[in-house]
Design a protein around this motif. Structure first.
Motif, PDB file in Angstrom:
ATOM      1  N   THR A   1       0.841  -1.205   0.000  1.00  0.00           N
ATOM      2  CA  THR A   1       0.000   0.000   0.000  1.00  0.00           C
ATOM      3  C   THR A   1       0.872   1.249   0.000  1.00  0.00           C
ATOM      4  O   THR A   1       0.366   2.363   0.032  1.00  0.00           O
ATOM      5  N   GLU A   2       2.198   1.038  -0.051  1.00  0.00           N
ATOM      6  CA  GLU A   2       3.143   2.150  -0.051  1.00  0.00           C
ATOM      7  C   GLU A   2       3.025   2.947  -1.356  1.00  0.00           C
ATOM      8  O   GLU A   2       2.998   2.383  -2.448  1.00  0.00           O
ATOM      9  N   VAL A   3       2.953   4.243  -1.206  1.00  0.00           N
ATOM     10  CA  VAL A   3       2.860   5.124  -2.371  1.00  0.00           C
ATOM     11  C   VAL A   3       4.279   5.536  -2.768  1.00  0.00           C
ATOM     12  O   VAL A   3       5.019   6.070  -1.945  1.00  0.00           O
ATOM     13  N   PRO A   4       4.671   5.270  -4.033  1.00  0.00           N
ATOM     14  CA  PRO A   4       6.030   5.635  -4.442  1.00  0.00           C
ATOM     15  C   PRO A   4       6.218   7.152  -4.467  1.00  0.00           C
ATOM     16  O   PRO A   4       5.276   7.911  -4.669  1.00  0.00           O
ATOM     17  N   SER A   5       7.441   7.569  -4.257  1.00  0.00           N
ATOM     18  CA  SER A   5       7.795   8.995  -4.297  1.00  0.00           C
ATOM     19  C   SER A   5       8.900   9.198  -5.324  1.00  0.00           C
ATOM     20  O   SER A   5      10.081   9.256  -4.971  1.00  0.00           O
ATOM     21  N   PRO A   6       8.544   9.298  -6.591  1.00  0.00           N
ATOM     22  CA  PRO A   6       9.582   9.476  -7.614  1.00  0.00           C
ATOM     23  C   PRO A   6      10.277  10.833  -7.462  1.00  0.00           C
ATOM     24  O   PRO A   6       9.672  11.802  -7.019  1.00  0.00           O
ATOM     25  N   ALA A   7      11.536  10.848  -7.853  1.00  0.00           N
ATOM     26  CA  ALA A   7      12.298  12.098  -7.803  1.00  0.00           C
ATOM     27  C   ALA A   7      11.782  13.043  -8.880  1.00  0.00           C
ATOM     28  O   ALA A   7      11.445  12.619  -9.983  1.00  0.00           O
ATOM     29  N   PRO A   8      11.719  14.335  -8.575  1.00  0.00           N
ATOM     30  CA  PRO A   8      11.294  15.306  -9.592  1.00  0.00           C
ATOM     31  C   PRO A   8      12.251  15.283 -10.779  1.00  0.00           C
ATOM     32  O   PRO A   8      13.449  15.041 -10.628  1.00  0.00           O
ATOM     33  N   ALA A   9      11.717  15.529 -11.949  1.00  0.00           N
ATOM     34  CA  ALA A   9      12.522  15.544 -13.166  1.00  0.00           C
ATOM     35  C   ALA A   9      12.049  16.683 -14.053  1.00  0.00           C
ATOM     36  O   ALA A   9      10.930  17.177 -13.915  1.00  0.00           O
ATOM     37  N   THR A  10      12.895  17.068 -14.973  1.00  0.00           N
ATOM     38  CA  THR A  10      12.548  18.113 -15.929  1.00  0.00           C
ATOM     39  C   THR A  10      12.445  17.492 -17.312  1.00  0.00           C
ATOM     40  O   THR A  10      13.360  16.796 -17.747  1.00  0.00           O
ATOM     41  N   PHE A  11      11.322  17.723 -17.964  1.00  0.00           N
ATOM     42  CA  PHE A  11      11.124  17.238 -19.331  1.00  0.00           C
ATOM     43  C   PHE A  11      11.482  18.361 -20.291  1.00  0.00           C
ATOM     44  O   PHE A  11      10.977  19.485 -20.179  1.00  0.00           O
ATOM     45  N   THR A  12      12.351  18.052 -21.214  1.00  0.00           N
ATOM     46  CA  THR A  12      12.734  19.026 -22.232  1.00  0.00           C
ATOM     47  C   THR A  12      12.345  18.471 -23.600  1.00  0.00           C
ATOM     48  O   THR A  12      12.981  17.543 -24.095  1.00  0.00           O
ATOM     49  N   PRO A  13      11.277  18.996 -24.199  1.00  0.00           N
ATOM     50  CA  PRO A  13      10.864  18.489 -25.510  1.00  0.00           C
ATOM     51  C   PRO A  13      11.871  18.856 -26.588  1.00  0.00           C
ATOM     52  O   PRO A  13      12.522  19.904 -26.522  1.00  0.00           O
ATOM     53  N   ARG A  14      12.043  17.973 -27.549  1.00  0.00           N
ATOM     54  CA  ARG A  14      12.927  18.230 -28.688  1.00  0.00           C
ATOM     55  C   ARG A  14      12.135  18.006 -29.966  1.00  0.00           C
ATOM     56  O   ARG A  14      11.509  16.959 -30.132  1.00  0.00           O
ATOM     57  N   LEU A  15      12.162  18.968 -30.852  1.00  0.00           N
ATOM     58  CA  LEU A  15      11.497  18.823 -32.143  1.00  0.00           C
ATOM     59  C   LEU A  15      12.194  17.740 -32.946  1.00  0.00           C
ATOM     60  O   LEU A  15      13.425  17.629 -32.918  1.00  0.00           O
TER      61      LEU A  15
END
Length: 99
Positions: free
Chosen positions: A3-17
Motif C-alpha cells: 500500500t506504499e505510495v512511491p515517491s519518484p524524484a522530480p525531473a525536468t522534461f525538455t521536448p525536442r522537435l
C-alpha cells in the motif's frame, strides 16, 4: 502487494522537435503510388472509409493502409506488445489496400 505510495524524484522534461518524423501534405502527395512507401492512415475505420467525415472531405489517401491508432494501444493507454521481432502489431487490426 503493497500500500506504499512511491515517491519518484522530480525531473525536468525538455521536448525536442523531430521534424524528420512529420510529413507535410506535399511530402505525402509525392509518395502516393511509390511502391517502396506505405502510407498509414491512423484514423478509425469509418473515417478511413469516408462513412464519417470530420474534415473538409472524407475518405483516405489512395493506397493508404488503415491501422487505427486505437488498435495499437491497450485500454490503459500503454502500447500493445509487438507480435514479432520485426515490431509489427496484430495484422487483423489492419486494412491494407489491395493491388
Amino acid at each position: 502487494m503493497t500500500t506504499e505510495v512511491p515517491s519518484p524524484a522530480p525531473a525536468t522534461f525538455t521536448p525536442r522537435l523531430q521534424p524528420e518524423l512529420r510529413a507535410e501534405a506535399a511530402d505525402v502527395l509525392a509518395m502516393v503510388g511509390d511502391a517502396n512507401t506505405l502510407i498509414v492512415d491512423a484514423r478509425d475505420p469509418l473515417q478511413y472509409q469516408g462513412k464519417v467525415v470530420r474534415g473538409s472531405r472524407g475518405g483516405h489517401i489512395p493506397g493508404a493502409a488503415n491501422i487505427p491508432a486505437k488498435s495499437l494501444v491497450n485500454d490503459d493507454g500503454t502500447w500493445k506488445p509487438s507480435t514479432s521481432s520485426g515490431g509489427s502489431w496484430p495484422r487483423q487490426a489492419w486494412s491494407l489496400p489491395s493491388g
